[in-house]
Design an enzyme around this catalytic site. Structure first.
Site, PDB file in Angstrom:
ATOM      1  N   GLU A 101      -5.084  -4.711  10.672  1.00 40.29           N
ATOM      2  CA  GLU A 101      -4.042  -3.573  10.829  1.00 40.29           C
ATOM      3  C   GLU A 101      -4.255  -2.746  12.462  1.00 40.29           C
ATOM      4  O   GLU A 101      -4.938  -1.969  12.305  1.00 40.29           O
ATOM      5  CB  GLU A 101      -4.040  -2.562   9.698  1.00 40.29           C
ATOM      6  CG  GLU A 101      -3.944  -3.236   8.443  1.00 40.29           C
ATOM      7  CD  GLU A 101      -3.259  -2.304   7.481  1.00 40.29           C
ATOM      8  OE1 GLU A 101      -2.163  -2.529   7.029  1.00 40.29           O
ATOM      9  OE2 GLU A 101      -3.945  -1.009   7.246  1.00 40.29           O
ATOM     10  N   HIS A 108      -9.438   1.472   5.303  1.00 41.14           N
ATOM     11  CA  HIS A 108      -8.216   1.544   5.982  1.00 41.14           C
ATOM     12  C   HIS A 108      -8.377   2.340   7.254  1.00 41.14           C
ATOM     13  O   HIS A 108      -9.269   3.488   7.213  1.00 41.14           O
ATOM     14  CB  HIS A 108      -7.089   2.051   5.038  1.00 41.14           C
ATOM     15  CG  HIS A 108      -5.815   2.156   5.677  1.00 41.14           C
ATOM     16  ND1 HIS A 108      -5.087   3.021   6.417  1.00 41.14           N
ATOM     17  CD2 HIS A 108      -4.767   1.115   5.408  1.00 41.14           C
ATOM     18  CE1 HIS A 108      -3.808   2.554   6.463  1.00 41.14           C
ATOM     19  NE2 HIS A 108      -3.583   1.464   6.200  1.00 41.14           N
ATOM     20  N   SER A 132       3.710  -2.137  10.372  1.00 39.36           N
ATOM     21  CA  SER A 132       5.497  -2.223  10.398  1.00 39.36           C
ATOM     22  C   SER A 132       5.661  -3.435  10.201  1.00 39.36           C
ATOM     23  O   SER A 132       6.601  -3.930  10.818  1.00 39.36           O
ATOM     24  CB  SER A 132       5.609  -1.772  11.761  1.00 39.36           C
ATOM     25  OG  SER A 132       5.372  -0.327  12.214  1.00 39.36           O
ATOM     26  N   GLY A 172       3.112   2.301  10.860  1.00 38.47           N
ATOM     27  CA  GLY A 172       3.930   3.433  10.618  1.00 38.47           C
ATOM     28  C   GLY A 172       4.770   3.887  11.918  1.00 38.47           C
ATOM     29  O   GLY A 172       5.297   4.853  11.788  1.00 38.47           O
ATOM     30  N   GLU A 217      -6.533   4.889   8.304  1.00 37.71           N
ATOM     31  CA  GLU A 217      -6.472   6.280   7.891  1.00 37.71           C
ATOM     32  C   GLU A 217      -7.618   7.094   7.123  1.00 37.71           C
ATOM     33  O   GLU A 217      -7.832   7.972   7.774  1.00 37.71           O
ATOM     34  CB  GLU A 217      -5.120   6.481   6.832  1.00 37.71           C
ATOM     35  CG  GLU A 217      -3.631   6.288   7.647  1.00 37.71           C
ATOM     36  CD  GLU A 217      -2.596   5.502   6.748  1.00 37.71           C
ATOM     37  OE1 GLU A 217      -2.590   5.437   5.748  1.00 37.71           O
ATOM     38  OE2 GLU A 217      -1.815   4.951   7.519  1.00 37.71           O
ATOM     39  N   LYS A 257      -0.020   4.283  -0.488  1.00 41.14           N
ATOM     40  CA  LYS A 257      -0.353   5.562   0.463  1.00 41.14           C
ATOM     41  C   LYS A 257      -0.458   6.719  -0.628  1.00 41.14           C
ATOM     42  O   LYS A 257      -0.119   6.672  -1.489  1.00 41.14           O
ATOM     43  CB  LYS A 257       0.153   5.563   1.759  1.00 41.14           C
ATOM     44  CG  LYS A 257      -0.008   4.333   2.645  1.00 41.14           C
ATOM     45  CD  LYS A 257       0.272   4.551   4.083  1.00 41.14           C
ATOM     46  CE  LYS A 257       0.005   3.053   4.850  1.00 41.14           C
ATOM     47  NZ  LYS A 257      -0.038   3.149   6.206  1.00 41.14           N
ATOM     48  N   ASN A 259       0.922  -1.254  -0.012  1.00 41.73           N
ATOM     49  CA  ASN A 259       0.236   0.076  -0.089  1.00 41.73           C
ATOM     50  C   ASN A 259       0.856   1.124  -0.114  1.00 41.73           C
ATOM     51  O   ASN A 259       1.422   1.847   1.015  1.00 41.73           O
ATOM     52  CB  ASN A 259      -0.809  -0.192   1.302  1.00 41.73           C
ATOM     53  CG  ASN A 259      -1.821   1.316   1.373  1.00 41.73           C
ATOM     54  OD1 ASN A 259      -1.914   2.016   0.461  1.00 41.73           O
ATOM     55  ND2 ASN A 259      -2.432   1.420   2.604  1.00 41.73           N
TER      56      ASN A 259
HETATM   57  P1  13P Z   1       3.280   0.499   7.569  1.00 42.16           P
HETATM   58  O1  13P Z   1       3.815  -0.701   7.211  1.00 42.16           O
HETATM   59  O2  13P Z   1       4.007   1.520   7.076  1.00 42.16           O
HETATM   60  O3  13P Z   1       3.214   0.405   9.218  1.00 42.16           O
HETATM   61  O4  13P Z   1       1.797   0.801   7.315  1.00 42.16           O
HETATM   62  C1  13P Z   1       1.004  -0.494   7.264  1.00 42.16           C
HETATM   63  C2  13P Z   1      -0.371  -0.151   6.558  1.00 42.16           C
HETATM   64  O5  13P Z   1      -1.091   0.794   6.864  1.00 42.16           O
HETATM   65  C3  13P Z   1      -0.754  -0.802   5.248  1.00 42.16           C
HETATM   66  O6  13P Z   1      -1.981  -0.534   4.790  1.00 42.16           O
END
Ligand code: 13P
Length: 253
Positions: A170, A98, A216, A176, A100, A11, A9
């Site tokens: 997640e 997601h 992560s 992150g 976010e 982003k 992803n």
């Molecule tokens: P990270 O791997 O950067 O922690 O992000 C995970 C994520 O949100 C994938 O959709």
């Protein structure tokens, strides 16, 4: 046996040219590799780059994934992209719900449900994201929160359709942050989700649904997580932005 699925992803990272470059590197790196047959691989660039990247991944084992979609086909929905539009350029999977968009942009369970129904009805694969915040984990309500998110997303989804879907667990506190759920912590929630799917749809369907871990995940911690009985892949943010680190996770799978 469930085929492992590893999706990057990206982003809100990378311009169209940068996305094309990374996609080209990845396609070259997986070409002819045995692992590309046993692991499903996908990348989710920015909407702007999907069309360019579609031409690059065409004919390769790399699937084209969108980061979101709207639940209507067309019309006065400024800023939105429809499933038809994604399908027309070769997108096969769509990330939904997601954390976010949920936490930063007000995405609701009801919207995630409508999108899940729409994506499935058009023959694409939804990757339905669920996960608890740190406060929720510390308050011992992880199962309640994740359970509610799964129930809401699958409202009205038939067993046959659910079987084709993917869920991404997640934990919000792991995204992150460099903090990863331990193998046991992740497996416990994955097992809980599969148990809930069994309750909703029966064990045949529950055993067919692939449940990815995200938060992560990197080459160094991927094998431990991916060895767990209910962890069927990964949804990768940061570590998917470089071909070497992403490839390390694919190889671990
Ligand atoms: P990270 O791997 O950067 O922690 O992000 C995970 C994520 O949100 C994938 O959709």
């Amino acid at each position: 046996m469930r085929k492992k699925i590893i999706v990057g992803n990206w982003k809100m990272n990378k311009t169209v040219d940068e996305s094309a470059k990374l996609a080209t590197e990845l396609v070259a790196a997986v070409k002819g590799q045995a692992f590309a047959e046993t692991v499903e691989i996908g990348i989710a660039p920015t909407f702007l780059a999907l069309d360019r990247v579609a031409a690059i991944v065409k004919g390769s084992p790399v699937r084209l994934v969108a980061q979101d979609v709207h639940f209507e086909n067309q019309g006065a929905f400024t800023g939105k992209v429809s499933v038809d539009m994604l399908k027309a350029i070769g997108v096969t999977h769509v990330i939904l719900g997601h954390s976010e968009p949920r936490t930063l942009f007000g995405e609701t369970d009801a919207a995630v449900n409508k999108k899940t129904l729409k994506v499935l009805s058009e023959g694409l694969t939804p990757i339905v994201c669920v996960g608890e915040t740190r406060a929720e984990r510390e308050g011992n309500v992880t199962e309640k929160v994740v359970g509610n998110q799964v129930r809401a997303a699958y409202q009205g989804v038939s067993a046959a359709e659910a079987a084709k879907s993917v869920i991404a667990y997640e934990p919000v506190w792991a995204i992150g942050t460099g903090l990863t759920a331990s193998d046991d912590q992740a497996q416990a929630v994955h097992k809980f989700i599969r148990g809930l799917l069994t309750e909703l749809y029966g064990s045949g369907t529950a055993e067919a649904v692939r449940i990815q871990y995200g938060g992560s995940m990197k080459a160094e911690n991927a094998s431990g997580l991916l060895k767990q009985g209910d962890i069927d892949g990964g949804l990768i943010g940061g570590a998917s932005l470089k071909v070497d680190s992403f490839l390390g996770i694919i190889k671990a799978a």
